[in-house]
Design a protein around this motif. Structure first.
Motif, mmCIF file in Angstrom:
data_model
loop_
_atom_site.group_PDB
_atom_site.id
_atom_site.type_symbol
_atom_site.label_atom_id
_atom_site.label_comp_id
_atom_site.label_asym_id
_atom_site.label_seq_id
_atom_site.Cartn_x
_atom_site.Cartn_y
_atom_site.Cartn_z
ATOM 1 N N TYR A 70 53.891 60.207 5.892
ATOM 2 C CA TYR A 70 54.267 60.178 7.323
ATOM 3 C C TYR A 70 54.683 58.847 7.723
ATOM 4 C CZ TYR A 70 51.806 64.672 7.808
ATOM 5 O OH TYR A 70 51.458 66.215 7.565
ATOM 6 N N GLY A 71 54.053 57.703 7.251
ATOM 7 C CA GLY A 71 54.348 56.328 7.449
ATOM 8 C C GLY A 71 55.947 56.003 7.078
ATOM 9 N N ALA A 72 56.108 56.610 5.776
ATOM 10 C CA ALA A 72 57.326 56.439 5.340
ATOM 11 C C ALA A 72 58.679 57.157 6.183
ATOM 12 C CB ALA A 72 57.497 56.958 3.839
ATOM 13 N N LEU A 73 58.437 58.384 6.282
ATOM 14 C CA LEU A 73 59.251 59.109 7.370
ATOM 15 C C LEU A 73 59.480 58.458 8.779
ATOM 16 C CD1 LEU A 73 58.122 62.731 6.512
ATOM 17 C CD2 LEU A 73 60.095 61.670 5.738
ATOM 18 N N GLY A 74 58.099 57.884 9.237
ATOM 19 C CA GLY A 74 58.517 57.297 10.518
ATOM 20 C C GLY A 74 59.044 55.880 10.553
ATOM 21 N N ALA A 75 58.794 55.149 9.362
ATOM 22 C CA ALA A 75 59.711 53.919 9.207
ATOM 23 C C ALA A 75 61.159 54.200 9.020
ATOM 24 C CB ALA A 75 59.292 53.344 8.010
ATOM 25 N N MET A 79 64.000 52.748 11.572
ATOM 26 C CA MET A 79 65.113 52.067 10.989
ATOM 27 C C MET A 79 66.401 52.608 11.476
ATOM 28 S SD MET A 79 63.868 49.256 9.864
ATOM 29 C CE MET A 79 62.712 49.119 11.024
ATOM 30 N N THR A 80 66.346 53.974 11.466
ATOM 31 C CA THR A 80 67.998 54.701 11.895
ATOM 32 C C THR A 80 68.011 54.184 13.441
ATOM 33 O OG1 THR A 80 67.381 56.395 10.496
ATOM 34 C CG2 THR A 80 68.722 56.858 12.049
ATOM 35 N N ALA A 81 66.888 54.249 14.088
ATOM 36 C CA ALA A 81 67.204 54.095 15.572
ATOM 37 C C ALA A 81 67.742 52.637 15.801
ATOM 38 C CB ALA A 81 65.795 54.175 16.362
ATOM 39 N N ALA A 82 67.128 51.619 15.177
ATOM 40 C CA ALA A 82 67.187 50.357 15.328
ATOM 41 C C ALA A 82 68.303 49.713 14.471
ATOM 42 C CB ALA A 82 66.024 49.461 15.162
ATOM 43 N N THR A 83 69.181 50.505 13.827
ATOM 44 C CA THR A 83 70.089 50.051 12.751
ATOM 45 C C THR A 83 71.270 49.006 13.509
ATOM 46 O OG1 THR A 83 69.886 52.058 11.524
ATOM 47 C CG2 THR A 83 72.255 50.634 11.397
ATOM 48 N N SER A 93 69.104 42.289 9.052
ATOM 49 C CA SER A 93 69.563 43.166 8.010
ATOM 50 C C SER A 93 68.666 43.113 6.781
ATOM 51 C CB SER A 93 70.941 42.356 7.573
ATOM 52 O OG SER A 93 72.058 42.504 8.711
ATOM 53 N N LEU A 94 68.010 41.823 6.578
ATOM 54 C CA LEU A 94 67.358 41.923 5.428
ATOM 55 C C LEU A 94 66.100 42.491 5.729
ATOM 56 C CD1 LEU A 94 67.483 38.031 4.355
ATOM 57 C CD2 LEU A 94 68.364 40.194 3.255
ATOM 58 N N LEU A 95 65.358 42.496 7.096
ATOM 59 C CA LEU A 95 64.195 43.459 7.461
ATOM 60 C C LEU A 95 64.466 44.837 7.036
ATOM 61 C CD1 LEU A 95 61.555 43.283 8.444
ATOM 62 C CD2 LEU A 95 62.549 43.693 11.042
ATOM 63 N N TRP A 96 65.959 45.256 7.664
ATOM 64 C CA TRP A 96 66.180 46.656 7.555
ATOM 65 C C TRP A 96 66.067 47.251 6.034
ATOM 66 C CZ3 TRP A 96 69.926 49.996 5.331
ATOM 67 C CH2 TRP A 96 69.977 51.149 5.721
ATOM 68 N N PHE A 97 66.925 46.632 5.244
ATOM 69 C CA PHE A 97 66.748 46.804 3.710
ATOM 70 C C PHE A 97 65.347 46.742 3.200
ATOM 71 C CE2 PHE A 97 71.384 45.847 4.075
ATOM 72 C CZ PHE A 97 72.009 46.986 3.371
#
Length: 119
Positions: A70-75, A79-83, A93-97
């Motif tokens: 659930y945590g991985a799916l939420g993350a 990340m999709t919303a904050a791209t 960008s580094l945080l996103w990756f």
């Protein structure tokens, strides 16, 4: 007239109408928003169906691995919303990756646990 040419002409006529008619841009934005809502609702419905069909398998994972899932799916959703915002800076960008890689690794760990419990 072939079907492809007809479809191209329809798209061109709609594009000209959106460009030339007053209020065409607002109408196009409305349809884009409606399509976005429809796609989001479809994804939510698909997730709900998957949950209902695989509920026993999810609960057989245990609390730790279910929390990882659930945590991985939420993350990934965050990340999709904050791209767009995160890709505006190098640190973002580094945080996103980093977050996406951590979420993918967590999903891999959950998958390995699921495969070890397969009956």
């Amino acid at each position: 007239m072939s079907t492809n040419v007809r479809n191209i002409l329809i798209v061109v006529v709609l594009a000209v109408a959106v460009y030339a008619l007053p209020g065409g841009g607002e109408t196009a934005a409305l349809f884009r928003s409606l399509l976005s809502i429809l796609i989001t609702a479809s994804i939510a419905f698909f997730g709900w169906r998957l949950y209902r069909e695989h509920r026993v398998e999810l609960f057989s994972l245990g609390d730790r691995h279910r929390g990882l899932l659930y945590g991985a799916l939420g993350a990934l959703v965050l990340m999709t919303a904050a791209t767009d915002r995160l890709f505006a800076t190098t640190a973002g960008s580094l945080l996103w990756f980093a977050v996406v890689l951590a979420a993918v690794y967590a999903l891999f760990v959950v998958y390995r646990e699921h495969r070890s419990n397969a009956y």
